[in-house]
Scaffold this active site. Structure first.
Site, short mmCIF file in Angstrom:
data_model
loop_
_atom_site.label_atom_id
_atom_site.label_comp_id
_atom_site.label_asym_id
_atom_site.label_seq_id
_atom_site.Cartn_x
_atom_site.Cartn_y
_atom_site.Cartn_z
N PHE A 1 -4.62 7.27 3.66
CA PHE A 1 -3.45 7.96 3.19
C PHE A 1 -3.76 8.60 1.79
O PHE A 1 -3.83 9.92 1.72
CB PHE A 1 -2.58 7.08 2.81
CG PHE A 1 -1.39 7.20 1.80
CD1 PHE A 1 -0.69 8.21 2.05
CD2 PHE A 1 -1.07 6.07 0.73
CE1 PHE A 1 0.13 8.58 1.01
CE2 PHE A 1 -0.07 6.27 0.02
CZ PHE A 1 0.53 7.45 -0.04
N GLN B 1 -10.35 -2.38 1.62
CA GLN B 1 -9.54 -3.72 2.07
C GLN B 1 -8.30 -3.69 1.16
O GLN B 1 -8.34 -4.08 0.11
CB GLN B 1 -10.17 -5.11 2.32
CG GLN B 1 -9.35 -5.90 3.50
CD GLN B 1 -7.98 -6.52 2.68
OE1 GLN B 1 -7.02 -6.02 3.25
NE2 GLN B 1 -7.71 -7.05 1.50
N ILE C 1 15.71 -6.29 1.12
CA ILE C 1 15.28 -6.33 -0.13
C ILE C 1 15.15 -7.93 -0.53
O ILE C 1 15.98 -8.66 -0.27
CB ILE C 1 16.37 -5.80 -1.34
CG1 ILE C 1 16.37 -4.22 -1.15
CG2 ILE C 1 15.97 -6.14 -2.61
CD1 ILE C 1 17.51 -3.47 -1.87
N TYR D 1 -7.81 -10.02 -3.54
CA TYR D 1 -7.82 -8.45 -3.45
C TYR D 1 -8.05 -8.07 -4.90
O TYR D 1 -8.87 -7.02 -5.10
CB TYR D 1 -6.57 -7.67 -2.87
CG TYR D 1 -6.49 -6.22 -3.13
CD1 TYR D 1 -7.14 -5.28 -2.59
CD2 TYR D 1 -5.43 -6.00 -3.71
CE1 TYR D 1 -6.99 -4.09 -2.94
CE2 TYR D 1 -5.17 -4.74 -4.47
CZ TYR D 1 -6.10 -3.83 -3.58
OH TYR D 1 -5.78 -2.38 -3.92
N ARG E 1 9.97 -13.40 -2.82
CA ARG E 1 8.73 -13.77 -2.16
C ARG E 1 7.99 -14.48 -3.31
O ARG E 1 8.01 -13.89 -4.26
CB ARG E 1 8.00 -12.74 -1.38
CG ARG E 1 8.70 -12.12 -0.32
CD ARG E 1 7.76 -11.13 0.38
NE ARG E 1 7.93 -9.60 -0.45
CZ ARG E 1 7.72 -8.48 -0.01
NH1 ARG E 1 7.43 -8.35 1.13
NH2 ARG E 1 7.97 -7.51 -0.67
N THR F 1 -8.24 1.94 9.45
CA THR F 1 -6.83 2.32 9.26
C THR F 1 -6.59 3.91 8.96
O THR F 1 -5.65 4.08 8.89
CB THR F 1 -6.53 1.61 7.85
OG1 THR F 1 -7.52 1.96 6.88
CG2 THR F 1 -6.79 0.17 8.21
N GLY F 2 -7.80 4.63 9.00
CA GLY F 2 -7.50 6.00 8.81
C GLY F 2 -7.14 6.67 10.16
O GLY F 2 -7.00 5.99 11.17
N ASN G 1 -14.53 4.58 8.76
CA ASN G 1 -14.65 3.78 10.06
C ASN G 1 -13.56 3.85 10.69
O ASN G 1 -13.58 3.27 11.95
CB ASN G 1 -14.99 2.19 9.83
CG ASN G 1 -13.69 1.41 9.11
OD1 ASN G 1 -12.81 1.98 8.99
ND2 ASN G 1 -14.13 -0.15 8.71
#
Length: 310
Positions: free
Chosen positions: A12, A78, A202, A143, A271, A36-37, A33
């Site tokens: 992205f 990631q 939402i 992360y 959440r 996700t691209g 790789n």
């Protein structure tokens, strides 16, 4: 002509960085790789080297093949909180070891310019808003920890080897090519739900705020760093943001107006761990690098909607 290597250049943000570099007549090598691209994102004038940043042998081959690289933009990562919690070792291998692999190859090949994509996730819950680069870092997930560790390695290589390094902490990036399947892609998620005639969800009361910045402005900040070598390695951390907070309710209302849809979301339980309010102070990058966001939220939303409609 300068030759720039961009990791994650089919993703992205990375694909927009590649586009901008090629517009500026740079030669671009993309390392991706393709997990996700997307091949659709790839600029036709870029050269793709399909390998993984955790594959040292594959990376070595790329650097041996392209001996005249002038700079590296490291965007491959990631990038999801959930998987980092479930598999922190995998997250660390990609985001920390992968970054070390690239820094080592830059050192061995005398490549002195390195731009690293970090994240607002390194801050966690902030005591004061807007969040400055000097704010305490308290990441809430593996992360966030791995991105912060990557920053420290980048800074260390800058100090040890005299490399020109930048670590950019991105706010909530949005725009064309963003996958609606990413955790950070609330805008693309809302757009797809509205285009399918679904009721957007939402979580919480919708009054939580974020700092939404258009991807083209982020790409401009990244590319600008490559022009400021030998200037800011002693203070390489920069927020890349609009410096403005936008509530999720306001965001969805703007999208509904643009698509002539009624604002009628389904509110769900908040959440656990969600940050209530967040926006980043961008005065440092504006003053030091003379960068400023140029695309307003409404203009960026219209551009993103047009992409998904197409």
């Amino acid at each position: 002509m300068d030759k720039i290597l961009v990791t994650g250049g089919a993703g992205f943000i990375g694909s927009h960085v590649v586009d901008l570099l090629i517009e500026q007549e740079k030669e671009v090598i993309v390392v991706d790789n393709m997990s996700t691209g997307s091949y659709k994102n790839l600029n036709k004038d870029a050269k793709l080297e399909e390998t993984d940043i955790t594959d040292n042998l594959g990376l070595n081959e790329v650097f041996n093949k392209h001996k005249d690289i002038n700079g590296v933009v490291h965007l491959a990562a990631q990038s999801k909180v959930g998987p980092s919690v479930e598999n922190p070792g995998t997250d660390a291998n990609i985001n920390i070891q992968g970054t070390i692999n690239l820094l080592e190859l830059c050192r061995k090949n005398n490549i002195n310019s390195f731009v690293y994509a970090s994240s607002a996730a390194v801050y966690g819950h902030a005591e004061q808003l807007p969040i400055t680069e000097n704010a305490e870092t308290n990441p809430l997930s593996p992360y966030g920890v791995s991105k912060l560790a990557g920053e420290e390695y980048v800074k260390a290589y800058g100090r040890l080897y005299g490399m020109d390094v930048f670590a950019l902490r991105f706010a909530n990036v949005f725009g064309p090519r963003q996958s609606p399947h990413t955790e950070a892609g609330v805008i693309s998620i809302f757009i797809e739900q509205l285009l399918r005639g679904e009721v957007p969800a939402i979580y919480g009361d919708g009054e939580q705020t974020r700092d939404f910045i258009f991807v083209r402005d982020v790409a401009a900040a990244v590319v600008l760093c490559l022009k400021h070598i030998n200037e800011h390695s002693q203070q390489p951390i920069y927020n890349v943001s609009t410096g403005t907070e936008t509530s999720i309710n306001f965001l969805l209302k703007d999208l509904c107006n643009a698509l002539n849809e009624n604002f009628n979301p389904e509110y769900k339980e908040e959440r656990p761990g969600d940050i209530k309010k967040s926006y980043l102070d961008n005065r440092k990058i504006m003053a030091k690098l003379r960068w400023a966001p140029e695309v307003s939220l409404s203009t960026g939303l219209l551009s993103t909607i047009k992409f998904y409609q197409g």
